[in-house]
Design an enzyme around this catalytic site. Sequence first.
Site, PDB file in Angstrom:
ATOM      1  N   HIS A 196       0.866  -1.956   0.744  1.00  0.00           N
ATOM      2  CA  HIS A 196       0.114  -0.496   0.064  1.00  0.00           C
ATOM      3  C   HIS A 196       0.758   1.342   0.107  1.00  0.00           C
ATOM      4  CE1 HIS A 196      -2.683   3.066   0.976  1.00  0.00           C
ATOM      5  NE2 HIS A 196      -3.605   1.519   1.239  1.00  0.00           N
ATOM      6  N   CYS A 234      -3.814   2.622  -4.975  1.00  0.00           N
ATOM      7  CA  CYS A 234      -4.384   3.478  -4.049  1.00  0.00           C
ATOM      8  C   CYS A 234      -4.575   4.640  -4.140  1.00  0.00           C
ATOM      9  CB  CYS A 234      -3.905   3.714  -2.378  1.00  0.00           C
ATOM     10  SG  CYS A 234      -5.547   4.099  -1.182  1.00  0.00           S
ATOM     11  N   HIS A 261      -7.330   0.306  -4.664  1.00  0.00           N
ATOM     12  CA  HIS A 261      -8.541   1.088  -3.702  1.00  0.00           C
ATOM     13  C   HIS A 261      -8.905   2.546  -4.472  1.00  0.00           C
ATOM     14  CE1 HIS A 261      -6.772  -0.512   0.669  1.00  0.00           C
ATOM     15  NE2 HIS A 261      -7.067  -1.735  -0.545  1.00  0.00           N
ATOM     16  N   ASP A 306     -13.153   2.771  -1.231  1.00  0.00           N
ATOM     17  CA  ASP A 306     -11.413   3.387  -0.665  1.00  0.00           C
ATOM     18  C   ASP A 306     -12.689   3.876   0.416  1.00  0.00           C
ATOM     19  OD1 ASP A 306      -9.675   2.583   1.615  1.00  0.00           O
ATOM     20  OD2 ASP A 306      -8.543   3.636  -0.166  1.00  0.00           O
ATOM     21  N   HIS A 307     -12.629   4.639   1.326  1.00  0.00           N
ATOM     22  CA  HIS A 307     -13.007   5.664   2.679  1.00  0.00           C
ATOM     23  C   HIS A 307     -14.469   6.068   1.505  1.00  0.00           C
ATOM     24  CE1 HIS A 307      -9.003   6.395   3.958  1.00  0.00           C
ATOM     25  NE2 HIS A 307      -8.841   5.354   3.785  1.00  0.00           N
ATOM     26  N   TYR A 320     -15.473   4.472   6.570  1.00  0.00           N
ATOM     27  CA  TYR A 320     -15.752   2.630   6.130  1.00  0.00           C
ATOM     28  C   TYR A 320     -17.395   2.144   6.652  1.00  0.00           C
ATOM     29  CZ  TYR A 320     -11.261   1.705   4.763  1.00  0.00           C
ATOM     30  OH  TYR A 320     -10.071   1.975   4.625  1.00  0.00           O
TER      31      TYR A 320
END
Length: 346
Positions: A196, A234, A261, A306-307, A320
Amino acid sequence: MKMTFRWYGESDSIPLEYIKQIPNMSGVVTAVYDIPVGEVWPEEKIARLKSLCDNADLEMEVIESVPVHEDIKLGKPTRDQLIANYAQTIRNLGKFGVKCICYNFMPVFDWFRTDLHFVQKNGSVCLAYKHADFEKLDKHNLRLPGWDESYTPAELNGLLEEYKNATHEQLFSNLVYFLNGIMPACDETGINMAIHPDDPPWDIFGLPRIVTGEGSYEKMISAVPNIHNGFTFCTGSLGAGRFNDLPAMAAKYAQRIYFAHLRQLKFVNETDFYENGHQTQDGNVDIYHIVKALVENGFTGYVRPDHGRNIWGEEGKPGYGLYDRALGATYLSGLFEAVQKEQTNG
Ligand code: DNO
């Protein structure tokens, strides 16, 4: 491409059944959370997670994360035993069908935002980064929620002290040492390691960060060419560095990106941003061209929204919650379908 969703194990307030109800959802991305960093993940714990996923008809092919012990990052003499433990965890995960492990090599801290509850005009709540707020932080007295691991002030200060003279070169060579130590376990099990990026992708609190953009990808591949040494792409982390050209990176490394991500950032000035819904039009990350670049260049990995924001009154874990990530997943699945069909005329 396989669409996945992060699930924090049995303590997650989102039931697996709900995750399964999201269209096109193939599996969850999860981890064993109650084993101290550095110890081998016992087979019983992995088996338990796997059977919960099986019962919910969800795959468990991606683990995020198997954390790397700080002694490995610091290159201490204890690292050989810790690397052997990590390799054993890889072998244990391989027995349960795991295909990809997401990890990071950030010293001390994982991802970093200055605000976990930034309220947008429309009432949605998201994560944000404001450089002026960051500058005000006292690194010796940080109380920041949100990481998978939080330290007592004494532990934190001890660790910061140990990293005092650490250089980028040393950290990178410790990463290479670690990867060379675990590649045999990856060759045996077929598991891909997906590092990551550092989030944000620059040094913070004087700590070196080494996975920040294209230059780091090049260095990593040439130091450890083994095909199991790959990336978690990401977009929220790399995208915080405005120097990164994400569609170009996605195109170039599509076949080394084992996990994507996908996340949106909206910049309010040169340095400050908040996270937004996944759609391309909602921010500065060109999700459409990233997906297109991945598909057209042979990406076959896992994807997860992702977020997300907390919307519709949900009070989920920052980044999340269920709803916005589910919207993100369906948006991303639609983009992938369209681009894939365009490519095959079908
Ligand atoms: C943040 C996550 C990271 C990620 C780790 C991987 O939301 O993407 O915490 O899980 O950096 O090791």
